[in-house]
Design an enzyme around this catalytic site. Structure first.
Site, PDB file in Angstrom:
ATOM      1  N   LYS B  81     158.688   2.262  20.863  1.00 43.46           N
ATOM      2  CA  LYS B  81     158.101   1.043  20.293  1.00 43.46           C
ATOM      3  C   LYS B  81     159.095   0.423  19.320  1.00 43.46           C
ATOM      4  O   LYS B  81     159.701   1.147  18.516  1.00 43.46           O
ATOM      5  CB  LYS B  81     156.781   1.394  19.583  1.00 43.46           C
ATOM      6  CG  LYS B  81     155.982   0.192  19.094  1.00 43.46           C
ATOM      7  CD  LYS B  81     154.665   0.620  18.446  1.00 43.46           C
ATOM      8  CE  LYS B  81     153.839  -0.597  18.009  1.00 43.46           C
ATOM      9  NZ  LYS B  81     152.537  -0.200  17.411  1.00 43.46           N
ATOM     10  N   SER B 162     148.426  -2.915  18.913  1.00 45.03           N
ATOM     11  CA  SER B 162     149.733  -3.538  18.952  1.00 45.03           C
ATOM     12  C   SER B 162     150.730  -2.833  19.880  1.00 45.03           C
ATOM     13  O   SER B 162     151.722  -3.431  20.264  1.00 45.03           O
ATOM     14  CB  SER B 162     150.315  -3.543  17.543  1.00 45.03           C
ATOM     15  OG  SER B 162     150.595  -2.225  17.105  1.00 45.03           O
ATOM     16  N   SER B 186     145.959   0.831  17.099  1.00 46.08           N
ATOM     17  CA  SER B 186     147.077   0.304  17.894  1.00 46.08           C
ATOM     18  C   SER B 186     147.648   1.262  18.938  1.00 46.08           C
ATOM     19  O   SER B 186     148.475   0.848  19.753  1.00 46.08           O
ATOM     20  CB  SER B 186     148.206  -0.147  16.969  1.00 46.08           C
ATOM     21  OG  SER B 186     147.921  -1.413  16.440  1.00 46.08           O
TER      22      SER B 186
END
Lengths: 500, 496
Positions: B81, B162, B186
């Site tokens: 990420k 997210s 998330s």
């Protein structure tokens, strides 16, 4: 406790000044409060900056144990409450010298709570003129970086060496009532910090600076509106700030104006203050607990370690010098005002006692007097200080022992000290070389005295008839005969005996 | 090569490489090809790093040739990420303000993964500064879910957020596993949206050092992978005490993989009655009932529990998280790195304003404004202090509930994936996506999402398991029990 009588004489009467100080003291530590960066003064710009200090993305603060320890020791030295549970808060504002966009500080739960220090208002009378100044709290916080405006025509440069350095903010109660009290408070605080070793107290290098809060009021009335003058960096400037600010406020009020709560700046060139920003422009710092840090919890072992590592503090030392060593309050005050002076004196005392074969208490007064009136004076003339003195405590001790043992006279000792400072030689060598040894042998002195008395039989008659002021004459004659090397004490004693 | 290596998960790749069934380089190249082929359609990566994946794989193959240990993640290429700082590789948090920022340091978690033998396929897209539930707030364009509804339409769906790049990439077989971060759901919500598994461990298990901060007291990294075992393996590699993070847990990392067990005999599973809300999606309710039945089948006792302050969790979260964010994001000021917008004749304030106006997206600005407001003088007690009290009450709710149960079962999200653009104009509706995820975040508890099945539209639904602090094992074991009975094998049809 003495009540201050300091007043500003206004056109409409007397005004009392109320003063509170926030002292920012840089914690003596090899690394910063939340990073491992070094903290040396005067390094190349941005050479002591870690990723944390520069607030790179994802960097996190980790508290430095040594900085916390030093703040706790400082708290203990002012007899303050140590909070076993404290917490760091963020103080949010934008400025180019503040990489994180917030300063990590302690608003809600400071490390150190209420304490106090005692100040002396008259050095000649340290016992009779003390006042206790309350300290509200000590909290630990990060310093900001520094902007440099002289490196480029249109831009400012940022030096982050100071960014993240640990500061103690020592907040006094509004207990001071005159510039002198404030000056004494700052000086005493600096003395304590240096004793504890938690701050070097070098105000000219910025490792200790004051925010000066001043208001005025009619004696006995409630507090007036205060102003805060930031970053004042010497004892003298603190006193100047107060004097100027108090007079400015009195003039303002008496001419129908009102003091506004504001932040001001001191200009050392003019000795005046000017407005920096008013309360309306004040930042809303949006303090909140720093979520990167857990609350600080101190255990008993840590506190014990802090307490056990404290040295003898200035007040205790001063009292001991008076009671155990028999020094005058003034001398005790002078010798304990600075930790290095006290350290030097104690070494000198030990060396003197050793060399003279006496107890320290027996030579303490002599050592104190010599250090304060002889060595300080001589060093002053040379424009140097104790730290750079070519005469070490050991060499001083040897000199003092020569006096104590009667080997040289007091006046010869002055000459020996001058030569020691000049040549770096030790006292014994100089005394030998210059022939400054005095005669203490009673037999030799008695012989000289007998000669003088025989040669001045008429005067002896007059003396015995009651003209006692002639005693000085006999001393002078004897000393002259001995070329000044007779031990005056022995000469006196023998003369007294012979003259009945 | 007969086998499609990109169908393999973490355990299968690790074991296959170790046994010599295939080389790590073959694996890396297979995934590199998938990454490249899907980029235009899915936009899951901000930066692909195929050479890094191959270099790491070569190192693993060389180690194997020498007979050395390959590590927990030996030979497994993963997606990272783009919230984790990676040395020498652009790290943006999907923002314009950090575009082009290349750190000189490696986050603790990513370093641990490389040390465990993993390789990096690239930096995964996300909601800007991890703020969002759909991946639509990324400066680099939204990620598109590989999933489509079965209604014959071709609507593009959100991969969740997210960690939407992570969820989409794992679901589309662009990587066998990816890192995620979870502040208020998330990891779990995107995992549920895309039919994969993800776990947020106890707060403090994974170091936050080198992870771009959103809300420090909530941010926690975790793995996203195809199944529970893969998550257990990867979490072991990611977790561990880090002296550089003052909130890091100073506890040994358990052997989660070795202790996996789907046997729930003697375990009590709590069903929180407050999570059953009016007007809830029927398919979500049905999958929850399925989950209850599966765990009962696995031997668990089902108990009714109450978490009375649940309804205050979301409002409290949307005070605390923005408050911390407003402060955490103050460092992006144009002075030291990242974007600097310096208009002609600008002073310092002008530079700040121009830089931050240009560098932050609308959702980030919204949260900075909310956070600044709730911390302001005169509002602090009414909002922030009150929210912290709620947070304490939420923690007490869980503590009380765990007196009568070992784990809690609930839906992960109130719905399946929604269409891109459907919620962008209604932040409150978007925030409601986190309603089931946020309480565990506020309490710092481990929580995971496991695929439960498909809804009537053919889209995955996730079930959430919440555990006691430090009991990731209990969470993983319940997750495994669900997984074995759910038998979830659906995957998106490849349309890209």
């Amino acid at each position: 406790m003495t009540e201050s009588t300091y007043r500003i004489q206004g056109a409409t009467g007397d005004w009392e000044v109320v003063i509170g100080l926030e002292v920012h003291a840089q914690v003596t530590s090899n690394s910063k409060l939340f990073s491992g960066s070094a903290t040396a003064f005067g390094a190349e710009p941005n050479s002591q900056v870690s990723l944390v200090d520069a607030a790179m993305p994802g960097m996190l603060p980790v508290p430095n144990r040594e900085c916390i320890r030093q703040a706790v020791r400082t708290g203990m030295a002012i007899n303050a409450q140590i909070n076993k549970w404290s917490r760091f808060d963020r103080k949010n504002y934008f400025y180019a010298d503040l990489p994180q966009g917030y300063q990590i500080s302690q608003l809600y739960h400071p490390l150190v709570g209420e304490g106090s220090i005692e100040i002396v208002l008259d050095d000649k009378d340290p016992e009779g003129s003390t006042k206790t100044i309350g300290i509200e709290r000590i909290h630990v916080e990060q310093d900001a970086g520094k902007l440099m405006h002289d490196q480029h025509p249109t831009m400012s440069y940022v030096d982050l060496n100071r960014s993240g350095v640990a500061l103690m903010e020592i907040v006094s109660r509004p207990d001071m009532r005159s510039p002198a009290e404030a000056g004494a408070y700052v000086a005493k605080l600096r003395t304590i910090l240096r004793y504890v070793g938690s701050c070097d107290g070098n105000m000219d290098q910025g490792s200790m600076r004051c925010d000066v809060n001043v208001s005025v009021r009619r004696p006995g009335e409630p507090f007036g509106t205060r102003t805060e003058t930031k970053n004042v960096n010497s004892v003298r400037f603190v006193m100047q700030t107060i004097e100027h600010e108090a007079n400015r406020q009195v003039d303002l009020i008496e001419s129908g104006g009102k003091v506004v709560q504001e932040t001001r700046l001191f200009d050392p060139n003019t000795g005046t203050t000017r407005s920096m920003r008013s309360k309306e422009d004040a930042h809303d710092y949006r303090y909140f607990p720093d979520p990167d840090l857990l609350p600080l919890e101190l255990d008993d072992a840590f506190l014990d370690d802090c307490r056990n590592s404290l040295p003898e503090l200035p007040d205790a030392k001063r009292h001991r010098y008076e009671s155990d060593l028999g020094l005058s309050p003034y001398n005790a005050g002078v010798l304990t005002a600075d930790v290095e002076t006290a350290r030097w004196f104690e070494l000198l005392l030990a060396e003197t006692a050793k060399a003279a074969g006496k107890q320290p208490a027996d030579v303490a007064k002599q050592a104190a007097n010599w250090l304060i009136s002889e060595l300080f004076g001589a060093l002053n003339k040379l424009g140097t200080g104790l730290a750079e003195s070519p005469v070490t405590p050991e060499k001083g001790g040897e000199l003092l022992a020569l006096i104590a043992k009667g080997t040289i006279s007091g006046s010869a000792a002055k000459q020996v000290l001058e030569l020691m400072l000049e040549t770096g030689d030790d006292a014994g060598t100089i005394v030998e070389r210059e022939g400054l040894k005095q005669e203490s042998d009673t037999g030799a002195i008695e012989a000289e005295v007998d000669k003088v008395l025989a040669a001045n039989a008429d005067k002896v008659e007059q003396y015995k008839a009651g003209k006692v002021q002639l005693f000085g004459f006999f001393v002078g004659q004897t000393m002259k005969a001995m070329k000044g090397k007779g031990n005056p004490q022995v000469v006196n004693e023998i003369l007294k005996t012979k003259l009945g | 090569m007969s086998q499609d290596l990109t169908e393999l998960g973490v355990a299968a790749i690790r074991d296959g490489v170790a046994k010599g069934d295939f080389t790590a380089v073959e694996v890396a190249e297979a995934f590199n090809a998938n990454v490249a082929a899907a980029q235009d359609a899915l936009n899951a990566f901000i930066v692909a790093t195929p050479e890094k994946a191959v270099d790491a794989a070569k190192a693993i193959d060389a180690k194997r040739a020498k007979g050395e240990a390959l590590g927990k993640m030996g030979g497994v290429p993963i997606g990272m990420k783009d919230l984790f700082a990676t040395q020498g590789v652009q790290t943006t948090a999907a923002s314009h303000i950090l575009e082009g920022f290349t750190p000189e340091y490696e986050s603790t978690v990513s370093q641990k993964l490389w040390d465990a033998g993993a390789g990096m396929l690239g930096k995964l897209n996300l909601d800007q500064f991890a703020m969002g539930s759909s991946n639509e707030t990324s400066y680099f364009g939204n990620v598109v879910s590989p999933w489509k509804r079965n209604d014959g339409g071709n609507a593009s769906l959100a991969p969740g957020g997210s960690s939407g790049g992570s969820s989409a990439a794992v679901a589309a077989r662009l990587c066998p596993a990816a890192t995620g971060t979870d502040t208020g759901g998330s990891i779990r919500q995107p995992a549920a949206f895309t039919g994969i598994t993800g776990i947020k461990p106890t707060y403090g298990r994974c170091s936050r050092w080198g992870v771009v901060a959103f809300a420090s007291s909530l941010d926690q990294a975790g793995p996203m992978a195809r199944d529970t075992r893969d998550c257990a393996i990867m979490l072991e590699a990611m977790a561990g005490f880090d002296p550089k993070d003052a909130t890091s847990l100073d506890m040994p990392v358990p052997e989660w993989e070795a202790n996996l067990s789907a046997d729930m005999k003697g375990k009590r599973v709590g069903i929180p009655r407050e999570y059953r809300m009016d007007g809830m999606d029927e398919d979500v309710l049905k999958s929850w009932d399925d989950g209850i039945a599966w765990l009962k089948e696995a031997g668990a006792e089902i108990v009714d529990i109450s978490l009375p302050h649940t309804k205050y969790a979301l409002p409290a979260y949307y005070i605390i998280a923005p408050a911390e964010a407003s402060s955490n994001l103050a460092r992006y000021d144009g002075v030291r790195y990242g974007l600097r917008d310096l208009p002609d004749g600008a002073n310092l304030q002008d530079m700040y304003a121009a830089t931050r106006a240009a560098g932050f997206g609308a959702e980030v600005k919204r949260r900075i404004l909310i956070g600044t407001y709730v911390l302001s003088a005169g509002f602090y007690d009414a909002y922030y202090t009150q929210a912290q009290k709620v947070r304490t009450l939420i923690s007490i709710d869980f503590k009380n509930a765990f007196e009568s149960c070992d784990v809690i079962l609930a839906p992960t999200a109130p719905s399946a994936a929604f269409g891109l653009g459907e919620n962008v104009d209604d932040p409150l509706k978007m925030y409601l996506n986190d309603v089931f995820a946020v309480p565990a975040s506020l309490a710092g508890l481990p929580a995971m999402s496991v695929p439960a099945g498909l809804n009537r539209e053919g889209l995955p639904l996730g079930l959430q398991v919440i555990g006691k602090a430090f009991d990731e094992q209990g969470v993983l074991n319940a997750g495994l029990a669900l997984e074995q009975r759910a038998g979830f094998t659906a995957k998106p049809d490849k349309w890209w």
